[in-house]
Design a protein around this motif. Structure first.
Motif, mmCIF file in Angstrom:
data_model
loop_
_atom_site.group_PDB
_atom_site.id
_atom_site.type_symbol
_atom_site.label_atom_id
_atom_site.label_comp_id
_atom_site.label_asym_id
_atom_site.label_seq_id
_atom_site.Cartn_x
_atom_site.Cartn_y
_atom_site.Cartn_z
ATOM 1 N N PRO A 104 72.334 32.031 40.929
ATOM 2 C CA PRO A 104 73.302 32.027 39.819
ATOM 3 C C PRO A 104 73.848 33.427 39.553
ATOM 4 O O PRO A 104 73.122 34.425 39.700
ATOM 5 C CB PRO A 104 72.467 31.520 38.639
ATOM 6 C CG PRO A 104 71.395 30.687 39.268
ATOM 7 C CD PRO A 104 71.050 31.397 40.548
ATOM 8 N N ARG A 105 75.110 33.496 39.141
ATOM 9 C CA ARG A 105 75.771 34.786 38.973
ATOM 10 C C ARG A 105 77.085 34.587 38.222
ATOM 11 O O ARG A 105 77.412 33.471 37.803
ATOM 12 C CB ARG A 105 76.050 35.390 40.353
ATOM 13 C CG ARG A 105 76.952 34.489 41.204
ATOM 14 C CD ARG A 105 77.223 35.049 42.566
ATOM 15 N NE ARG A 105 78.220 34.287 43.287
ATOM 16 C CZ ARG A 105 77.974 33.460 44.287
ATOM 17 N NH1 ARG A 105 76.723 33.270 44.694
ATOM 18 N NH2 ARG A 105 78.958 32.829 44.898
ATOM 19 N N LEU A 106 77.860 35.667 38.090
ATOM 20 C CA LEU A 106 79.208 35.615 37.530
ATOM 21 C C LEU A 106 80.197 36.003 38.617
ATOM 22 O O LEU A 106 80.127 37.116 39.154
ATOM 23 C CB LEU A 106 79.353 36.572 36.347
ATOM 24 C CG LEU A 106 78.375 36.405 35.179
ATOM 25 C CD1 LEU A 106 78.677 37.440 34.088
ATOM 26 C CD2 LEU A 106 78.425 35.001 34.607
ATOM 27 N N ASP A 107 81.080 35.096 38.992
ATOM 28 C CA ASP A 107 82.124 35.389 39.983
ATOM 29 C C ASP A 107 83.397 35.836 39.275
ATOM 30 O O ASP A 107 83.774 35.274 38.235
ATOM 31 C CB ASP A 107 82.439 34.143 40.815
ATOM 32 C CG ASP A 107 81.349 33.799 41.805
ATOM 33 O OD1 ASP A 107 80.504 34.668 42.076
ATOM 34 O OD2 ASP A 107 81.343 32.662 42.297
ATOM 35 N N LEU A 108 84.091 36.839 39.836
ATOM 36 C CA LEU A 108 85.377 37.223 39.287
ATOM 37 C C LEU A 108 86.414 36.137 39.569
ATOM 38 O O LEU A 108 86.436 35.550 40.653
ATOM 39 C CB LEU A 108 85.847 38.561 39.887
ATOM 40 C CG LEU A 108 85.542 39.818 39.084
ATOM 41 C CD1 LEU A 108 84.045 39.978 38.846
ATOM 42 C CD2 LEU A 108 86.138 41.036 39.756
ATOM 43 N N TYR A 126 81.254 31.539 35.820
ATOM 44 C CA TYR A 126 79.844 31.568 36.223
ATOM 45 C C TYR A 126 79.573 30.566 37.340
ATOM 46 O O TYR A 126 80.211 29.526 37.441
ATOM 47 C CB TYR A 126 78.909 31.363 35.033
ATOM 48 C CG TYR A 126 79.047 30.070 34.266
ATOM 49 C CD1 TYR A 126 78.328 28.928 34.626
ATOM 50 C CD2 TYR A 126 79.868 29.983 33.145
ATOM 51 C CE1 TYR A 126 78.426 27.756 33.915
ATOM 52 C CE2 TYR A 126 79.974 28.814 32.422
ATOM 53 C CZ TYR A 126 79.260 27.695 32.809
ATOM 54 O OH TYR A 126 79.373 26.527 32.097
ATOM 55 N N TYR A 127 78.612 30.925 38.176
ATOM 56 C CA TYR A 127 78.259 30.165 39.387
ATOM 57 C C TYR A 127 76.830 29.660 39.224
ATOM 58 O O TYR A 127 75.898 30.446 39.043
ATOM 59 C CB TYR A 127 78.373 31.083 40.601
ATOM 60 C CG TYR A 127 77.871 30.534 41.924
ATOM 61 C CD1 TYR A 127 78.752 30.010 42.870
ATOM 62 C CD2 TYR A 127 76.519 30.566 42.249
ATOM 63 C CE1 TYR A 127 78.290 29.534 44.097
ATOM 64 C CE2 TYR A 127 76.051 30.087 43.462
ATOM 65 C CZ TYR A 127 76.940 29.572 44.379
ATOM 66 O OH TYR A 127 76.477 29.104 45.581
ATOM 67 N N GLY A 128 76.656 28.351 39.310
ATOM 68 C CA GLY A 128 75.320 27.773 39.167
ATOM 69 C C GLY A 128 74.954 27.567 37.703
ATOM 70 O O GLY A 128 75.712 27.894 36.784
ATOM 71 N N GLY A 129 73.763 27.029 37.489
ATOM 72 C CA GLY A 129 73.309 26.735 36.133
ATOM 73 C C GLY A 129 72.739 27.971 35.459
ATOM 74 O O GLY A 129 71.759 28.543 35.933
ATOM 75 N N ILE A 130 73.363 28.397 34.373
ATOM 76 C CA ILE A 130 72.869 29.565 33.647
ATOM 77 C C ILE A 130 72.807 29.251 32.153
ATOM 78 O O ILE A 130 73.444 28.314 31.661
ATOM 79 C CB ILE A 130 73.760 30.811 33.859
ATOM 80 C CG1 ILE A 130 75.145 30.612 33.218
ATOM 81 C CG2 ILE A 130 73.878 31.153 35.331
ATOM 82 C CD1 ILE A 130 75.979 31.874 33.150
#
Length: 457
Positions: A104-108, A126-130
């Motif tokens: 999980p992360r933050l994509d621009l 955001y990418y994935g479950g956060i």
């Protein structure tokens, strides 16, 4: 004989001093990997680098295969498969350990930059479950690639080195947060508020965004339009650290699922070549459903197996399905464990414990086992025997109470092709947070488990 299964004694209580030293040494190598492999691209590059040092060659350069050959498949720089050819033909089955290297992360966003009240922000998705509220006010690094108009590839990696600037998502100060504090945790920070500060400097009549774009052009040759081609990720800039005076735990970003991926890599590099072909699958996109041409829902694993078969004189789709029906897989993904601070979400007798060894999960899914692979008793018995005979400490546990938890892995995809599959990975706390927590002992037992599986008949 070493006690391999216990609900009352931790791995540490079952170890001798030599084993304890091996655990701590392994932990140092694992932390170094975590700090290098911050994204799926960096993880794939590091995996290939280590594999090539041990004699692995690209499978697409091979003219034939013989027992002991070491080959790899690079899927667009984001997924990797490593294989050691066994004594038996590939058609007789493959020993597969399948893990994922995305987290999980933050994509621009494609148009990420905007200026507001003198502050230039990067908009993110955001990418994935956060849990969105966990991402403000922590140091973030910007890592990835971007292409210029003339086709030049520019690699960005800012925030991880000592002295680098970091990026930062702000939060509302407590003195003015009365309305925010009345919201649920899910509503306190919205996805659109996860904007990272990138620049604030102004000069003369030039606005901050104008100066920032000039700096990007001078430093990287990047123009604003180029962001449309970019894959840039904001990830926690915090380094991996030991936790507690005894240093028995590791806190780090990205341990889901790089703890299993690192164990997978080390296991196939260290395992003795076996009767069966061994394959370490290190894939991308698991956190968003395994879609895309670097995820397990794509065809690259099929193509890899078909390539191995064709190099041994078999090349029909029937050969592939027969190979998979003869194959066995550990779906190497993390699981939750009982958190003493939140015991209400777990059913203790069927929960994993931190520090009690690698975790077997017979079924995942949610509620009524929806989306689960649900491994059969015969395969569980075989895996238990392998672990017991190899002295691997293991446990078995579910992901939360029946109506409380749930989750999925790539297990069902491989089972669809006929392989025997069971979920088997490291139990951890604070999964999907910017700073996951797990036991060094469990990480080490994960490596021992995968190595024993590769070497088994």
């Amino acid at each position: 004989m070493k006690e391999t299964y216990s609900r009352t004694k931790s791995v540490w209580q079952r170890m001798n001093q030599k084993e304890r030293k091996a655990v701590m040494d392994y932990g140092e190598k694992y932390k170094a990997f975590l700090d290098t492999a911050r994204t799926e691209r960096l993880a794939a590059a590091e995996i290939i680098r280590q594999a090539e040092e041990k004699g692995f060659k690209p499978v697409y350069t091979m003219k034939s295969l013989k027992p002991g050959d070491k080959v790899y498949w690079n899927q667009k720089g984001k997924s990797v498969i490593l294989a050691v050819i066994g004594e038996e033909p590939v058609h007789e089955g493959i020993k597969i350990v399948g893990s994922h290297i995305d987290s999980p992360r933050l994509d621009l966003k494609a148009n990420p930059m905007h200026e507001q009240e003198g502050v230039v922000y990067f908009r993110t998705h955001y990418y994935g479950g956060i849990k969105k509220y966990q991402w403000p006010t922590i140091p973030l690094a910007l890592i990835g690639v971007i292409y210029t108009r003339d086709g030049k590839k520019v690699e960005i990696n800012v925030g991880m080195k000592e002295g680098d600037p970091i990026f930062y998502v702000s939060d509302l100060l407590i003195h003015m947060a009365q309305d925010q504090m009345k919201k649920t945790l899910a509503e306190g920070i919205t996805g659109e508020q996860l904007q990272a500060i990138a620049w604030t400097n102004a000069e003369g009549k030039a606005k901050p965004k104008e100066l920032f774009m000039k700096w990007l052009k001078d430093t990287y040759g990047i123009e604003e339009e180029d962001f449309a081609t970019a894959e840039l990720e904001l990830v926690p800039a915090t380094k991996s650290r030991d936790v507690g005076f005894d240093r028995s735990l590791i806190a780090s970003y990205g341990q889901d699922d790089r703890v299993c991926s690192y164990a997978n890599l080390e296991a196939i590099l260290d395992a003795k070549p076996g009767v069966k072909t061994q394959a370490a699958l290190l894939t991308d996109k698991e956190e968003i459903g395994s879609y895309g041409n670097t995820g397990m829902e794509s065809s690259y694993f099929v193509k890899f197996v078909m390539k191995l078969l064709s190099l041994q004189g078999q090349n029909t789709i029937l050969d592939f399905y027969e190979t998979m029906e003869n194959s066995e897989m550990l779906s190497a993904d993390v699981n939750s464990c009982l958190d003493p601070m939140f015991p209400e979400v777990s059913e203790k007798d069927n929960a994993s414990f931190m520090g009690y060894g690698i975790n077997l999960t017979k079924y995942g899914g949610a509620r009524g086992k929806a989306g689960s692979n649900d491994a059969n008793a015969e395969f569980l018995q075989k895996i238990r025997t392998i672990f017991n005979e190899a002295g691997v400490c293991w446990q078995i546990g579910e992901l939360g109470k029946v109506d409380q938890g749930g989750g999925g892995t790539i297990a069902f995809m491989m089972a669809d092709w006929g392989a025997e599959v069971v979920d088997c990975g490291t139990a951890m706390l604070s999964m999907h947070s910017p700073y996951d927590l797990l036991s060094k002992a469990d990480a080490y037992e994960t490596y021992l488990a995968y190595k024993a599986f590769f070497e088994s008949k």
